[in-house]
Design an enzyme around this catalytic site. Sequence first.
Site, PDB file in Angstrom:
ATOM      1  CG  ASP A 152       2.190  15.181   6.715  1.00 24.41           C
ATOM      2  OD1 ASP A 152       2.704  15.859   6.924  1.00 24.41           O
ATOM      3  OD2 ASP A 152       0.792  15.338   7.290  1.00 24.41           O
ATOM      4  CE  LYS A 153       8.457   7.271   8.823  1.00 29.35           C
ATOM      5  NZ  LYS A 153       9.002   6.691  10.095  1.00 29.35           N
TER       6      LYS A 153
END
Length: 276
Positions: A152-153
């Site tokens: 995930d970012k």
Amino acid sequence: MTDDEQRPVKGEVRQYTVAEDDDGIRLDRWFKRHLPEVGFAAVARWARTGQVRIDGARAKPDDRLSTGQVLRIPPGNPERAKAPRKRRELSEDERAQAQAMVIKETPSAIVLNKPAGLATQGGSKTYSHVDGLLDAFVEGDGPRPRLVHRLDKDTSGVLLIARTPGSAAAFSKRFSGRSAKKVYWALVVGVPEQHVGEIDAPLAKQPGTGGEKMHVDMEGGQPAKTRYRVVERAGNRAAWLELEPLTGRTHQLRVHCAAMGHPIVGDGKYGGQEAF
């Protein structure tokens, strides 16, 4: 295809030595890796007419190749012409950013330390991402490194990047087959009463969020399981968890931690104000 071989001029019979990275691959898959402009129909026709050979012998598209074998390929690309992918020109800052993430490099892999806030791949209004920096690791006319999994970012952590088509296939098989073990660390609010356990809570997209948020759905959700262990604690205020996802659902660890009442610190999306 060995590094010192060059593509011959149009009209010449071509010869390629099978590299170690291609050991065990099917002939038709070899073409897809190294000569993607030649379609399967052409490979099958060449095989049928004896124009493609392995160590001088006639070959079939499903024949398995071995390191050191020599492929004889007729001239021309009778199928679609496919322009080579243009490499993105990186700035000096982008190259420095890419190199700063490197933990380890081997002939088959690059191990990166992805910081929080940097996306793994591009998307809508996402222009800065790890995938866009991989041209910094291309050597000469060598293959472009490939992503084989994602983070995930907002998650920091280790990313395994495949350096060659062969390692990409091998790593992808490990991840898709769930034989690769993933371990995450997270600081959570509070301390789980049970210090070692397994969270079994199916997940689904939360209605009304456009798929941007997940939630526990015991009836219609997809199976999702996470093992956890309390590594350390700060009184009763916070705990350091070791998390092992046994499935790979979107935002799984974040949702599972919040679902057991101990959201990840700083994760306002699932923990609300309590996460801060």
